[in-house]
Design a protein around this motif. Structure first.
Motif, PDB file in Angstrom:
ATOM      1  N   ALA A  44       0.917  -1.743   0.217  1.00 48.49           N
ATOM      2  CA  ALA A  44      -0.277  -0.249   0.169  1.00 48.49           C
ATOM      3  C   ALA A  44       0.803   1.362   0.110  1.00 48.49           C
ATOM      4  O   ALA A  44       2.005   1.518   0.282  1.00 48.49           O
ATOM      5  CB  ALA A  44      -1.011   0.222   1.659  1.00 48.49           C
ATOM      6  N   ARG A  45       0.561   1.777  -0.528  1.00 51.44           N
ATOM      7  CA  ARG A  45       1.023   3.398  -0.968  1.00 51.44           C
ATOM      8  C   ARG A  45       0.613   4.474   0.409  1.00 51.44           C
ATOM      9  O   ARG A  45      -0.019   3.653   1.431  1.00 51.44           O
ATOM     10  CB  ARG A  45       1.204   4.545  -1.661  1.00 51.44           C
ATOM     11  CG  ARG A  45       1.033   3.864  -2.900  1.00 51.44           C
ATOM     12  CD  ARG A  45       1.283   4.608  -4.114  1.00 51.44           C
ATOM     13  NE  ARG A  45       1.865   6.164  -3.962  1.00 51.44           N
ATOM     14  CZ  ARG A  45       1.863   6.735  -4.968  1.00 51.44           C
ATOM     15  NH1 ARG A  45       1.532   7.407  -5.467  1.00 51.44           N
ATOM     16  NH2 ARG A  45       2.565   7.331  -4.220  1.00 51.44           N
ATOM     17  N   GLN A  77       8.654  -0.132  -2.014  1.00 54.31           N
ATOM     18  CA  GLN A  77       9.316  -1.229  -3.286  1.00 54.31           C
ATOM     19  C   GLN A  77       8.592  -0.307  -4.256  1.00 54.31           C
ATOM     20  O   GLN A  77       8.230   0.487  -3.887  1.00 54.31           O
ATOM     21  CB  GLN A  77       8.257  -2.214  -3.129  1.00 54.31           C
ATOM     22  CG  GLN A  77       7.365  -2.695  -3.215  1.00 54.31           C
ATOM     23  CD  GLN A  77       6.493  -4.078  -3.159  1.00 54.31           C
ATOM     24  OE1 GLN A  77       6.621  -4.739  -2.528  1.00 54.31           O
ATOM     25  NE2 GLN A  77       5.487  -3.917  -3.500  1.00 54.31           N
ATOM     26  N   LEU A  78       8.460  -0.359  -5.512  1.00 56.65           N
ATOM     27  CA  LEU A  78       7.999   0.666  -6.750  1.00 56.65           C
ATOM     28  C   LEU A  78       7.034   0.128  -6.607  1.00 56.65           C
ATOM     29  O   LEU A  78       6.166  -1.141  -6.738  1.00 56.65           O
ATOM     30  CB  LEU A  78       8.899   0.162  -7.659  1.00 56.65           C
ATOM     31  CG  LEU A  78       8.571   1.544  -8.483  1.00 56.65           C
ATOM     32  CD1 LEU A  78       8.650   2.827  -8.820  1.00 56.65           C
ATOM     33  CD2 LEU A  78       9.348   0.517  -9.718  1.00 56.65           C
ATOM     34  N   ASP A  79       5.698   1.357  -6.341  1.00 57.69           N
ATOM     35  CA  ASP A  79       4.660   0.853  -6.710  1.00 57.69           C
ATOM     36  C   ASP A  79       3.806   0.940  -8.911  1.00 57.69           C
ATOM     37  O   ASP A  79       4.718   1.996  -9.176  1.00 57.69           O
ATOM     38  CB  ASP A  79       3.750   1.697  -6.252  1.00 57.69           C
ATOM     39  CG  ASP A  79       1.871   1.485  -6.685  1.00 57.69           C
ATOM     40  OD1 ASP A  79       1.558   0.382  -7.122  1.00 57.69           O
ATOM     41  OD2 ASP A  79       1.160   2.439  -6.939  1.00 57.69           O
ATOM     42  N   ILE A  85       6.509   5.134  -4.154  1.00 54.94           N
ATOM     43  CA  ILE A  85       6.398   4.373  -3.316  1.00 54.94           C
ATOM     44  C   ILE A  85       5.771   3.358  -2.439  1.00 54.94           C
ATOM     45  O   ILE A  85       5.077   4.478  -2.336  1.00 54.94           O
ATOM     46  CB  ILE A  85       7.789   4.814  -1.938  1.00 54.94           C
ATOM     47  CG1 ILE A  85       8.492   5.288  -3.147  1.00 54.94           C
ATOM     48  CG2 ILE A  85       8.225   3.656  -1.006  1.00 54.94           C
ATOM     49  CD1 ILE A  85       9.616   4.474  -3.956  1.00 54.94           C
ATOM     50  N   ALA A  86       5.297   2.453  -2.328  1.00 47.94           N
ATOM     51  CA  ALA A  86       4.865   1.666  -1.828  1.00 47.94           C
ATOM     52  C   ALA A  86       5.616   0.674  -0.573  1.00 47.94           C
ATOM     53  O   ALA A  86       7.272   0.637  -0.657  1.00 47.94           O
ATOM     54  CB  ALA A  86       4.023   0.805  -2.572  1.00 47.94           C
TER      55      ALA A  86
END
Length: 215
Positions: A44-45, A77-79, A85-86
């Motif tokens: 989740a962001r 991690q990359l969204d 960013i997530a």
């Protein structure tokens, strides 16, 4: 300095060489396990996390995420949808699922009284249902939906156990629309399938509900 500011400023430790004490040093702060609850559903962001944690300030959420990240429970991690960013749980953080499930099951007597003015969000049922239904198996796969406050959750039970997800692309053929107390009562075994149907609005075939929640 306000109470919340003090909570951010002071990093407490029990200072005990005990597994429980050291675990609580990491996840025992206020809001920490609720952040874990949100991330057990999926990455989740920041904004989604804050929306799922009504009452937390942006400063305290940032501090708790920083603590959990430094402890190895949470990672960034990359969204891929937004290139932002997530946050997600690390493999070690995911091992908290059983501890969270145990607390959810232990809480059943506390939930009988109903919301009593407390806030509620339907997606919280994902972790709750997986916890309360742990151990349920069916020889033939059975799928039902629960519609709560306009959101539908899909519950599929097969020989591997229960699988709960938020429904995005449609609804199962059998859906029970009910209050959260009814859904939790059914999942915990405090209500029978017949009682839950009587308290809600069933669309579809009742035998799917009976196959999952029957004796």
């Amino acid at each position: 300095m306000g109470a919340e500011e003090s909570e951010i400023a002071i990093k407490r430790s029990y200072g005990q060489y005990c597994g429980l004490a050291r675990a609580l040093d990491v996840v025992g702060n206020r809001w920490s396990l609720l952040i874990v609850r949100e991330l057990l559903i999926g990455p989740a962001r920041y904004g989604k996390l804050q929306a799922g944690l009504p009452g937390i300030s942006t400063n305290l959420l940032a501090e708790r995420l920083r603590e959990l990240e430094q402890s190895g429970v949470v990672r960034r991690q990359l969204d891929t949808d937004s290139n932002g960013i997530a946050y997600s749980l690390t493999p070690w953080g995911m091992e908290l699922r059983d501890a969270v499930a145990a607390l959810v099951n232990w809480s059943t007597p506390l939930m009988v009284a109903g919301p009593r003015g407390d806030s509620f969000q339907p997606h919280w049922l994902v972790v709750a249902l997986e916890s309360l239904m742990d151990g349920k198996r069916t020889a033939e796969p059975a799928t039902i939906g629960f519609e709560v406050d306009g959101m539908t959750l899909t519950v599929r039970v097969d020989e591997t156990g229960p699988h709960v997800a938020l429904e995005v692309d449609g609804q199962p053929e059998t859906v029970l629309r009910a209050e959260p107390m009814v859904v939790l009562g059914l999942a915990s075994g405090m209500l029978t399938a017949e009682q839950a149907i009587a308290a809600g609005d069933l669309r579809g075939e009742s035998h799917y509900l009976a196959a999952i929640f029957g004796p």
